[in-house]
Design an enzyme around this catalytic site. Structure first.
Site, PDB file in Angstrom:
ATOM      1  N   VAL A 108       0.321  -1.451  -0.118  1.00 13.86           N
ATOM      2  CA  VAL A 108      -0.209   0.166   0.003  1.00 13.86           C
ATOM      3  C   VAL A 108       0.443   1.370  -0.253  1.00 13.86           C
ATOM      4  O   VAL A 108       1.099   2.548  -0.717  1.00 13.86           O
ATOM      5  CB  VAL A 108      -0.744  -0.239   1.079  1.00 13.86           C
ATOM      6  CG1 VAL A 108      -1.713   1.288   1.494  1.00 13.86           C
ATOM      7  CG2 VAL A 108      -1.503  -1.100   1.260  1.00 13.86           C
ATOM      8  N   LYS A 220      14.223  -9.777  -3.408  1.00 13.31           N
ATOM      9  CA  LYS A 220      13.288  -9.683  -4.209  1.00 13.31           C
ATOM     10  C   LYS A 220      14.928  -8.690  -5.246  1.00 13.31           C
ATOM     11  O   LYS A 220      14.081  -7.883  -6.047  1.00 13.31           O
ATOM     12  CB  LYS A 220      12.337  -8.307  -4.267  1.00 13.31           C
ATOM     13  CG  LYS A 220      11.381  -9.739  -3.466  1.00 13.31           C
ATOM     14  CD  LYS A 220       9.839  -8.777  -3.392  1.00 13.31           C
ATOM     15  CE  LYS A 220       8.741  -9.994  -2.756  1.00 13.31           C
ATOM     16  NZ  LYS A 220       7.647  -9.425  -2.718  1.00 13.31           N
ATOM     17  N   HIS A 222      16.138  -5.654  -4.375  1.00 13.88           N
ATOM     18  CA  HIS A 222      16.417  -4.205  -3.923  1.00 13.88           C
ATOM     19  C   HIS A 222      16.721  -4.638  -2.224  1.00 13.88           C
ATOM     20  O   HIS A 222      16.469  -5.355  -1.680  1.00 13.88           O
ATOM     21  CB  HIS A 222      14.995  -3.348  -3.963  1.00 13.88           C
ATOM     22  CG  HIS A 222      13.816  -4.156  -3.780  1.00 13.88           C
ATOM     23  ND1 HIS A 222      12.998  -4.461  -4.068  1.00 13.88           N
ATOM     24  CD2 HIS A 222      13.759  -4.397  -2.625  1.00 13.88           C
ATOM     25  CE1 HIS A 222      12.213  -4.955  -3.613  1.00 13.88           C
ATOM     26  NE2 HIS A 222      11.785  -4.277  -2.010  1.00 13.88           N
ATOM     27  N   ARG A 224      16.808  -2.464   1.917  1.00 17.00           N
ATOM     28  CA  ARG A 224      16.354  -1.438   2.484  1.00 17.00           C
ATOM     29  C   ARG A 224      17.167  -1.307   3.465  1.00 17.00           C
ATOM     30  O   ARG A 224      18.002  -1.901   4.194  1.00 17.00           O
ATOM     31  CB  ARG A 224      14.965  -1.410   3.277  1.00 17.00           C
ATOM     32  CG  ARG A 224      13.692  -1.801   1.968  1.00 17.00           C
ATOM     33  CD  ARG A 224      12.456  -1.516   3.060  1.00 17.00           C
ATOM     34  NE  ARG A 224      11.308  -1.667   2.353  1.00 17.00           N
ATOM     35  CZ  ARG A 224      10.503  -0.747   2.259  1.00 17.00           C
ATOM     36  NH1 ARG A 224      11.302   0.045   3.264  1.00 17.00           N
ATOM     37  NH2 ARG A 224       9.629  -1.341   1.529  1.00 17.00           N
TER      38      ARG A 224
END
EC number: 3.6.4.-
Length: 312
Positions: A108, A220, A222, A224
């Site tokens: 979201v 995945k 990528h 953080r």
């Protein structure tokens, strides 16, 4: 989290699936409706406002007693419209449609960030429809595609080199699911092999300039940058994901690209979880595995070079 069905409904025509955005009045009606238990997995017909999400997802929405999606915000309607538009562009054949697709969990906050990129007339996502479709499908977990820099959720760039880009993730002003957290996302600029020396240099840059943060991956390709104090909660979340996939017969795929900058404790912990080790045992690795000597040396060189510059 929220399922695709919280935003869009569908109808089946002879040749393809047609998608429709759900409106906020339909959601509000569903939240106050009395629905039999055996009907809660179906979309709810509000009679006046069209179709609402299946009542089994009512806990996803915000009420006076519960934190959740703010369906009365303008952003809810904008995300619903965006999803319907993109899904209709994909043109899914009727014979290949499976109802379970609407139970797919979408990201979201990622979607609300994409809205901001699309509204930015200087951003390539504003005009490139093909790129926009791919970016939205990634945010909906509907394609097995790497989230490269052109497809990422934020365009607030704080660092960039030939291979990597770091963008700041700011969810504090979001309307759908606001979140007060300091995070950054790392993406690769192109799908090319990245030399070890460039990985090491980037790892050293992160270690020196983002020393309060750890680079983690959800598998995945990528990454953080999250506060060290948040490592445990992120690991717990991924452990729940691994267990859920196993319970429902899904194969959990983890690929962190084997990058030199991934936090060594994270890499060790997740590797153990994927191998079947319990969380209680695996979590001990989070803060006990040291950064490689190569990265430590490269970090020290950054510091010594800066000191030399000041001295001159």
């Amino acid at each position: 989290m929220a399922e695709l069905a919280c935003f869009v409904s569908f109808s089946l025509t002879e040749d393809k699936v047609k998608w429709f955005p759900i409106n906020k009045k339909a959601v509000k009606t569903m939240l106050c409706a009395k629905v039999e238990k055996d009907q809660r997995s179906n979309y709810y017909d509000t009679i006046l406002y069209g179709v609402a999400p299946p009542p089994e997802f009512r806990n996803r929405f915000k009420t006076t007693e519960r934190y959740g999606l703010d369906y009365e915000s303008d952003q809810y309607s904008e995300v619903a419209n965006l999803l319907a538009d993109v899904l209709n562009m994909v043109s899914m054949p009727t014979e290949k449609f499976q109802f379970d697709i609407v139970k797919t969990v979408v990201q979201v906050r990622h979607l609300e960030n994409l809205l901001l990129r699309i509204k930015d007339t200087d951003d390539i996502l504003s005009e490139n429809v093909k790129l926009r479709v791919k970016a939205v499908m990634i945010a909906c977990n509907l394609v097995n595609e790497t989230e490269t820099t052109p497809l990422t959720e934020s365009n607030e760039i704080v660092y960039q080199d030939s291979y990597f880009t770091i963008t700041k993730l700011d969810y504090s002003s979001h309307k759908l699911l606001p979140l007060m957290a300091d995070e950054y996302k790392i993406t690769i600029n192109t799908k090319t092999d990245i030399p070890d020396r460039d990985q090491t240099a980037f790892a050293a840059y992160i270690r020196y300039n983002f020393n309060k943060f750890a680079a983690i991956s959800h598998g995945k390709r990528h990454w953080r940058l999250v506060l060290h104090s948040q490592l445990m909660s992120h690991a717990e979340r991924l452990d729940r994901k691994i267990k859920s996939d196993k319970k429902h017969g899904r194969q959990f795929a983890y690929d962190d690209g084997d990058m030199a900058f991934v936090h060594p404790g994270w890499k060790a912990c997740i590797g153990q979880l994927c191998g079947g080790t319990t969380f209680e045992v695996a979590k001990t690795s989070l803060y006990s595995v040291k950064t490689s000597k190569t990265v430590r040396t490269a970090t020290n060189k950054i510091e010594s070079d800066l000191i030399s510059m000041v001295g001159n």
